[in-house]
Design a protein around this motif. Structure first.
Motif: not given
Lengths: 222, 113
Positions: A44, A46, A48, A55-57
Motif C-alpha cells: 500500500m 504511496r 510511485m 502501479t498499485r498492482e
C-alpha cells in the motif's frame, strides 16, 4: 553479542533498514544465523516515482525484489515473507498473527527477537506486529523466553521509556547499512540521493541517527 | 501509467458499464501524516468489492473526477491524474507532484490479487 539465532520481525520492507540493519549485519558477520520475517510487502506504499516505476498492482513485486536485495546486502539468507497485507495487521485476527509468529519461534528457537515497541510504533502496522510478537513471547514459559529487543520510534520514547538498554555503534558496517537502505529504492530514493550527492554532513542529525542503533529490552512483568 | 486523456478514458470506462466488476477504491494521506499535528491522517480502502454501474462520467479539467452511478447508489473519486489499461483492467490513480499516490480507482472483471 553472542547469540544462537536472531529473529527479526517487522511489518514492511525497509523497516529493518534504518533501525537495525547494522546490528543484523554485525550478527551475520559473527556467524550468528539471522532470520528476517517481514509480515507484508508494503503493497500500500504511496511512492510511485516520478517518472512512475510502479502501479498499485505492480508495487508488491517491486517491493519483494527490493526486500530480497536488502537481505542479500546484509548477508541475511533466511527471509520469510509472511504474506499479510500492508495496513491490515491491526484488523487481522490477533490469534492468526500469534500462531504465525509462534510457528517461526518454535522452528528457529531464537535466542533474540527484534521488533518494534508496541504502542510506540507510529504506524498501526508497526504496533500490531510488535504487539503480536510480545503476545507470542508472553505465552512461552518464563525460563525459555528469548530476549526481545524493541524499537520504539515515537519522539517521546526516551521521556516515557527511559534510555535505551542497548546502543550499538554500527560505524564499522555503515557502508553495508547504507547499501541496505539503498536496496529499498522505491521507498528511500529521495534520501539516498542526499546521501550520494554529499549534501549530508557526516555529523548531521540523520547520519548520527544512522550510525547508532538503540534498543529497549522488553520487560515481561509478571 | 500515463496522464489522463479524458475522452479516451471515458470510452474505456463505458466498456465496463452494466457488468459485474471487482473494484479497488483507495484514498490515503499516509499513516505518518498525523506526525504533523496540524494534519489528520485519513484514508479509505476497499479491494475486490463487487460493483455494477449503469453510467460513468469523468469530469474536470485535471486533476479529474470520476463518478459511477451504481444500481442502487453512487461512487466517485477526485484527484485522478493518471491511468493505465492492463490486461483488461483499468487502473486510475491520483499522484501528487512527487509521484506519491493519493487516490486510486481500479476496475477489473476478475479479482485483484
Amino acid at each position: 553479542m553472542m547469540e544462537k539465532q536472531v529473529l527479526v520481525v517487522f511489518p514492511h520492507p525497509d523497516d529493518e533498514a534504518f533501525g537495525t540493519a547494522g546490528v543484523m549485519t554485525k550478527f551475520v558477520n559473527e556467524g550468528v544465523p539471522v532470520t528476517y520475517a517481514c509480515a507484508t510487502l508494503g503493497e500500500m506504499g504511496r511512492n510511485m516515482g516520478n517518472p512512475f516505476f510502479a502501479t498499485r498492482e505492480t508495487l508488491p513485486e517491486v517491493r519483494r525484489k527490493e526486500l530480497k536485495d536488502a537481505c542479500q546486502v546484509m548477508g541475511v539468507d533466511d527471509l520469510r515473507m509472511l504474506g499479510f497485507r500492508d495496513k491490515t495487521l491491526e484488523f487481522e485476527d490477533p490469534e492468526l498473527l500469534v500462531s504465525t509468529i509462534g510457528k517461526l519461534i518454535d522452528e528457529l528457537q531464537p535466542s533474540l527477537i527484534i521488533t518494534f515497541y508496541p504502542g510506540y510504533g507510529i504506524h498501526p502496522d508497526h504496533d500490531a506486529c510488535a504487539a503480536a510478537v510480545i503476545e507470542t513471547v508472553k505465552r512461552i514459559p518464563k525460563e525459555k523466553r528469548p530476549t526481545v529487543y524493541t524499537l520504539p520510534i515515537t519522539p517521546d520514547r526516551e521521556a516515557v521509556l527511559g534510555k535505551p538498554d542497548k546502543v550499538f555503534d554500527v560505524t564499522d558496517v555503515l557502508e553495508t547499512k547504507i547499501k541496505t537502505i539503498e536496496a529499498h529504492r522505491s521507498q528511500t530514493e529521495a534520501m539516498v540521493a542526499r546521501l550520494e550527492d554529499g549534501s549530508l554532513d557526516p555529523n548531521s542529525e540523520i547520519m548520527t541517527f544512522i550510525k547508532q542503533e538503540s534498543f529497549w529490552i522488553y520487560r515481561f512483568d509478571e | 501509467m500515463k496522464p489522463i486523456h479524458i475522452e479516451e478514458v471515458q470510452k474505456i470506462l463505458e466498456t465496463f458499464e452494466n457488468q459485474d466488476l471487482y473494484f479497488h477504491l483507495e484514498t490515503t494521506s499516509g499513516a505518518y501524516a498525523a506526525q504533523d499535528k496540524e494534519k489528520l491522517a485519513v484514508g479509505a480502502y476497499i479491494r475486490n468489492g463487487s460493483l455494477r454501474f449503469s453510467n460513468v462520467k469523468m469530469a474536470g479539467s485535471g486533476p479529474f473526477r470520476v463518478g459511477f452511478k451504481l444500481n442502487e447508489g453512487w461512487m466517485y473519486a477526485e484527484g485522478i491524474t493518471d491511468y493505465q489499461l492492463d490486461d483488461g483492467r483499468l487502473l486510475m490513480a491520483g499522484h501528487d507532484s512527487s509521484g506519491r499516490l493519493a487516490v486510486a480507482v481500479q476496475l477489473s472483471y476478475t479479482p485483484f490479487d
